[in-house]
Design a protein around this motif. Structure first.
Motif, PDB file in Angstrom:
ATOM      1  N   ALA A 258      77.071   2.713 -54.631  1.00  0.00           N
ATOM      2  CA  ALA A 258      76.537   2.511 -53.279  1.00  0.00           C
ATOM      3  C   ALA A 258      75.009   2.589 -53.287  1.00  0.00           C
ATOM      4  O   ALA A 258      74.327   1.833 -52.588  1.00  0.00           O
ATOM      5  CB  ALA A 258      77.110   3.549 -52.314  1.00  0.00           C
ATOM      6  N   ARG A 259      74.474   3.481 -54.104  1.00  0.00           N
ATOM      7  CA  ARG A 259      73.008   3.655 -54.138  1.00  0.00           C
ATOM      8  C   ARG A 259      72.332   2.403 -54.700  1.00  0.00           C
ATOM      9  O   ARG A 259      71.232   2.051 -54.278  1.00  0.00           O
ATOM     10  CB  ARG A 259      72.642   4.891 -54.955  1.00  0.00           C
ATOM     11  CG  ARG A 259      73.179   6.141 -54.264  1.00  0.00           C
ATOM     12  CD  ARG A 259      72.701   7.439 -54.846  1.00  0.00           C
ATOM     13  NE  ARG A 259      73.333   8.543 -54.130  1.00  0.00           N
ATOM     14  CZ  ARG A 259      72.819   9.132 -53.050  1.00  0.00           C
ATOM     15  NH1 ARG A 259      71.641   8.754 -52.591  1.00  0.00           N
ATOM     16  NH2 ARG A 259      73.466  10.096 -52.434  1.00  0.00           N
ATOM     17  N   LEU A 260      72.995   1.721 -55.635  1.00  0.00           N
ATOM     18  CA  LEU A 260      72.443   0.478 -56.186  1.00  0.00           C
ATOM     19  C   LEU A 260      72.637  -0.668 -55.191  1.00  0.00           C
ATOM     20  O   LEU A 260      71.770  -1.531 -55.033  1.00  0.00           O
ATOM     21  CB  LEU A 260      73.148   0.130 -57.508  1.00  0.00           C
ATOM     22  CG  LEU A 260      73.156   1.236 -58.565  1.00  0.00           C
ATOM     23  CD1 LEU A 260      74.056   0.860 -59.746  1.00  0.00           C
ATOM     24  CD2 LEU A 260      71.732   1.491 -59.061  1.00  0.00           C
ATOM     25  N   GLU A 261      73.794  -0.657 -54.523  1.00  0.00           N
ATOM     26  CA  GLU A 261      74.130  -1.764 -53.620  1.00  0.00           C
ATOM     27  C   GLU A 261      73.204  -1.823 -52.409  1.00  0.00           C
ATOM     28  O   GLU A 261      72.784  -2.917 -51.999  1.00  0.00           O
ATOM     29  CB  GLU A 261      75.591  -1.650 -53.154  1.00  0.00           C
ATOM     30  CG  GLU A 261      76.584  -1.982 -54.256  1.00  0.00           C
ATOM     31  CD  GLU A 261      77.987  -1.453 -53.988  1.00  0.00           C
ATOM     32  OE1 GLU A 261      78.880  -1.780 -54.778  1.00  0.00           O
ATOM     33  OE2 GLU A 261      78.194  -0.719 -53.010  1.00  0.00           O
ATOM     34  N   VAL A 262      72.879  -0.654 -51.827  1.00  0.00           N
ATOM     35  CA  VAL A 262      72.057  -0.696 -50.595  1.00  0.00           C
ATOM     36  C   VAL A 262      70.675  -1.292 -50.879  1.00  0.00           C
ATOM     37  O   VAL A 262      70.049  -1.867 -49.989  1.00  0.00           O
ATOM     38  CB  VAL A 262      71.928   0.681 -49.898  1.00  0.00           C
ATOM     39  CG1 VAL A 262      73.274   1.193 -49.430  1.00  0.00           C
ATOM     40  CG2 VAL A 262      71.220   1.699 -50.751  1.00  0.00           C
ATOM     41  N   ALA A 263      70.238  -1.197 -52.134  1.00  0.00           N
ATOM     42  CA  ALA A 263      68.929  -1.778 -52.491  1.00  0.00           C
ATOM     43  C   ALA A 263      68.955  -3.305 -52.375  1.00  0.00           C
ATOM     44  O   ALA A 263      67.899  -3.947 -52.339  1.00  0.00           O
ATOM     45  CB  ALA A 263      68.558  -1.363 -53.909  1.00  0.00           C
TER      46      ALA A 263
ATOM     47  N   ILE B 205      82.772  -9.976 -49.327  1.00  0.00           N
ATOM     48  CA  ILE B 205      82.593  -9.903 -50.784  1.00  0.00           C
ATOM     49  C   ILE B 205      81.386  -9.023 -51.114  1.00  0.00           C
ATOM     50  O   ILE B 205      80.669  -8.602 -50.215  1.00  0.00           O
ATOM     51  CB  ILE B 205      82.428 -11.325 -51.396  1.00  0.00           C
ATOM     52  CG1 ILE B 205      81.181 -12.022 -50.859  1.00  0.00           C
ATOM     53  CG2 ILE B 205      83.668 -12.174 -51.105  1.00  0.00           C
ATOM     54  CD1 ILE B 205      80.952 -13.416 -51.431  1.00  0.00           C
ATOM     55  N   ASP B 206      81.163  -8.764 -52.401  1.00  0.00           N
ATOM     56  CA  ASP B 206      80.054  -7.873 -52.748  1.00  0.00           C
ATOM     57  C   ASP B 206      78.733  -8.650 -52.782  1.00  0.00           C
ATOM     58  O   ASP B 206      78.723  -9.877 -52.661  1.00  0.00           O
ATOM     59  CB  ASP B 206      80.333  -7.139 -54.073  1.00  0.00           C
ATOM     60  CG  ASP B 206      79.827  -7.927 -55.252  1.00  0.00           C
ATOM     61  OD1 ASP B 206      80.094  -9.149 -55.318  1.00  0.00           O
ATOM     62  OD2 ASP B 206      79.132  -7.352 -56.104  1.00  0.00           O
ATOM     63  N   TRP B 207      77.634  -7.924 -52.976  1.00  0.00           N
ATOM     64  CA  TRP B 207      76.300  -8.558 -52.889  1.00  0.00           C
ATOM     65  C   TRP B 207      76.095  -9.625 -53.971  1.00  0.00           C
ATOM     66  O   TRP B 207      75.419 -10.631 -53.731  1.00  0.00           O
ATOM     67  CB  TRP B 207      75.196  -7.500 -52.962  1.00  0.00           C
ATOM     68  CG  TRP B 207      75.101  -6.808 -54.288  1.00  0.00           C
ATOM     69  CD1 TRP B 207      75.760  -5.674 -54.662  1.00  0.00           C
ATOM     70  CD2 TRP B 207      74.324  -7.207 -55.423  1.00  0.00           C
ATOM     71  NE1 TRP B 207      75.443  -5.350 -55.957  1.00  0.00           N
ATOM     72  CE2 TRP B 207      74.567  -6.263 -56.453  1.00  0.00           C
ATOM     73  CE3 TRP B 207      73.448  -8.264 -55.666  1.00  0.00           C
ATOM     74  CZ2 TRP B 207      73.980  -6.370 -57.703  1.00  0.00           C
ATOM     75  CZ3 TRP B 207      72.850  -8.360 -56.927  1.00  0.00           C
ATOM     76  CH2 TRP B 207      73.118  -7.412 -57.927  1.00  0.00           C
ATOM     77  N   GLN B 208      76.693  -9.426 -55.168  1.00  0.00           N
ATOM     78  CA  GLN B 208      76.516 -10.412 -56.245  1.00  0.00           C
ATOM     79  C   GLN B 208      77.145 -11.742 -55.843  1.00  0.00           C
ATOM     80  O   GLN B 208      76.566 -12.819 -56.028  1.00  0.00           O
ATOM     81  CB  GLN B 208      77.180  -9.928 -57.535  1.00  0.00           C
ATOM     82  CG  GLN B 208      76.724  -8.567 -58.010  1.00  0.00           C
ATOM     83  CD  GLN B 208      77.595  -8.071 -59.154  1.00  0.00           C
ATOM     84  OE1 GLN B 208      77.409  -8.455 -60.298  1.00  0.00           O
ATOM     85  NE2 GLN B 208      78.580  -7.234 -58.850  1.00  0.00           N
ATOM     86  N   GLY B 209      78.361 -11.642 -55.269  1.00  0.00           N
ATOM     87  CA  GLY B 209      79.054 -12.835 -54.778  1.00  0.00           C
ATOM     88  C   GLY B 209      78.294 -13.475 -53.630  1.00  0.00           C
ATOM     89  O   GLY B 209      78.182 -14.707 -53.536  1.00  0.00           O
ATOM     90  N   ALA B 210      77.742 -12.635 -52.750  1.00  0.00           N
ATOM     91  CA  ALA B 210      77.017 -13.153 -51.582  1.00  0.00           C
ATOM     92  C   ALA B 210      75.829 -14.011 -52.032  1.00  0.00           C
ATOM     93  O   ALA B 210      75.588 -15.097 -51.496  1.00  0.00           O
ATOM     94  CB  ALA B 210      76.534 -11.986 -50.712  1.00  0.00           C
ATOM     95  N   LEU B 211      75.120 -13.531 -53.051  1.00  0.00           N
ATOM     96  CA  LEU B 211      73.939 -14.288 -53.507  1.00  0.00           C
ATOM     97  C   LEU B 211      74.360 -15.594 -54.196  1.00  0.00           C
ATOM     98  O   LEU B 211      73.673 -16.614 -54.085  1.00  0.00           O
ATOM     99  CB  LEU B 211      73.067 -13.427 -54.425  1.00  0.00           C
ATOM    100  CG  LEU B 211      72.493 -12.156 -53.771  1.00  0.00           C
ATOM    101  CD1 LEU B 211      71.498 -11.464 -54.702  1.00  0.00           C
ATOM    102  CD2 LEU B 211      71.825 -12.441 -52.434  1.00  0.00           C
ATOM    103  N   GLN B 212      75.515 -15.579 -54.880  1.00  0.00           N
ATOM    104  CA  GLN B 212      76.024 -16.821 -55.485  1.00  0.00           C
ATOM    105  C   GLN B 212      76.390 -17.831 -54.392  1.00  0.00           C
ATOM    106  O   GLN B 212      76.133 -19.025 -54.516  1.00  0.00           O
ATOM    107  CB  GLN B 212      77.265 -16.537 -56.341  1.00  0.00           C
ATOM    108  CG  GLN B 212      77.002 -15.698 -57.585  1.00  0.00           C
ATOM    109  CD  GLN B 212      78.309 -15.405 -58.324  1.00  0.00           C
ATOM    110  OE1 GLN B 212      79.049 -16.292 -58.726  1.00  0.00           O
ATOM    111  NE2 GLN B 212      78.626 -14.128 -58.491  1.00  0.00           N
TER     112      GLN B 212
END
Ligand code: GDP
Ligand code: ADP
Length: 206
Positions: free
Chosen positions: A152-157, A102-109
């Motif tokens: 991608a540039r926002l996600e890698v952060a 899943i994406d980073w937002q989901g991962a943090l949830q």
């Protein structure tokens, strides 16, 4: 929430290779099951409903969010994606090890809900290589690739919030790293459970 299995979460910018890595890991590891997410994104050429995703309309997805059917959901690249409770709850209750892609937002949830979840972020060796991979995959149009590269540039952060980062330069090396993380987590969790047992035994508790 606590349950008896391990939970692994893999996130990455589009094209970094997470689906390929998770697919290869699943072929090698029969104790791991992957969660099938729901999405409003249209299926790609070779994708089947219920295999890569459950493909649903936006009203269907919204109805599910209102019913509280998702552990987590997020908007990614203009589409909605979510992990339904039905997809993983029974497997988690059975003590199976589950992997979420899943994406980073989901991962943090997920980390909020399940603090023992192990978050793994996959990075490409460079943005140039990421672009090449998106082109080589040949599934997305130029506008879709452009959106994914910008995101991608926002996600890698977000990689700094993850427990582990794997650089997927050479595929076999990245797969080895992923296997090592899964293996190490299983050993750690088993050792923790054994020591709890040992403490209980020593205190003559059941
Ligand atoms: N939050 C969340 N993200 C998801 C879920 N399923 C997939 N994603 C993410 O959505 C993004 C786009 O996925 P996809 O459309 O398959 O494109 P790809 O990453 O280029 O293969 C990726 O970052 C996925 O990890 C989900 O259930 N929840
Ligand atoms: N280490 C690697 N070296 C070269 N190409 C790779 C590597 N890992 C994956 N790929 C290729 O890159 C493309 C994107 O991989 P994919 O698994 O679909 O990425 P994601 O699921 O992260 O979007 C695919 O064509 C895949 O075969």
């Amino acid at each position: 929430m606590e349950y008896p299995g391990n939970l692994f979460v893999v996130a990455a910018p589009s094209g970094a290779g997470k689906s390929s890595l998770v697919k290869s890991l699943l072929e090698l590891d029969s104790h791991l099951v992957v969660s099938i997410s729901h999405t409003t994104r249209p299926p790609r050429g070779q994708e089947h409903d219920g295999r890569e995703y459950w493909f649903v309309s936006e009203p269907e997805f919204r109805a599910m969010t209102e019913r509280g059917d998702f552990f987590e959901w997020a908007e990614v690249h203009g589409n909605l994606y979510g992990t339904s409770r039905a997809a993983i709850e029974s497997r988690m209750a059975a003590g199976e090890d589950v992997i979420l892609e899943i994406d980073w937002q989901g991962a943090l949830q997920i980390k909020q809900l399940f603090p023992h979840a192990v978050l793994i972020f996959i990075l490409p060796p460079s943005f140039e290589e990421l672009l090449q991979r998106l082109h080589r995959r040949g599934e997305d149009g130029a506008d879709v690739i452009e959106t994914r590269m910008a995101n991608a540039r926002l996600e890698v952060a977000q990689a700094r919030h993850f427990d582990f980062v794997i650089i997927n330069a050479l595929f076999e090396t990245a797969l080895f790293d992923l296997k090592a993380i899964v293996h190490a987590q299983r050993l750690k969790y088993a050792a923790q459970r054994r020591s709890r047992r040992a403490v209980f035994d020593a205190l003559n508790l059941s």
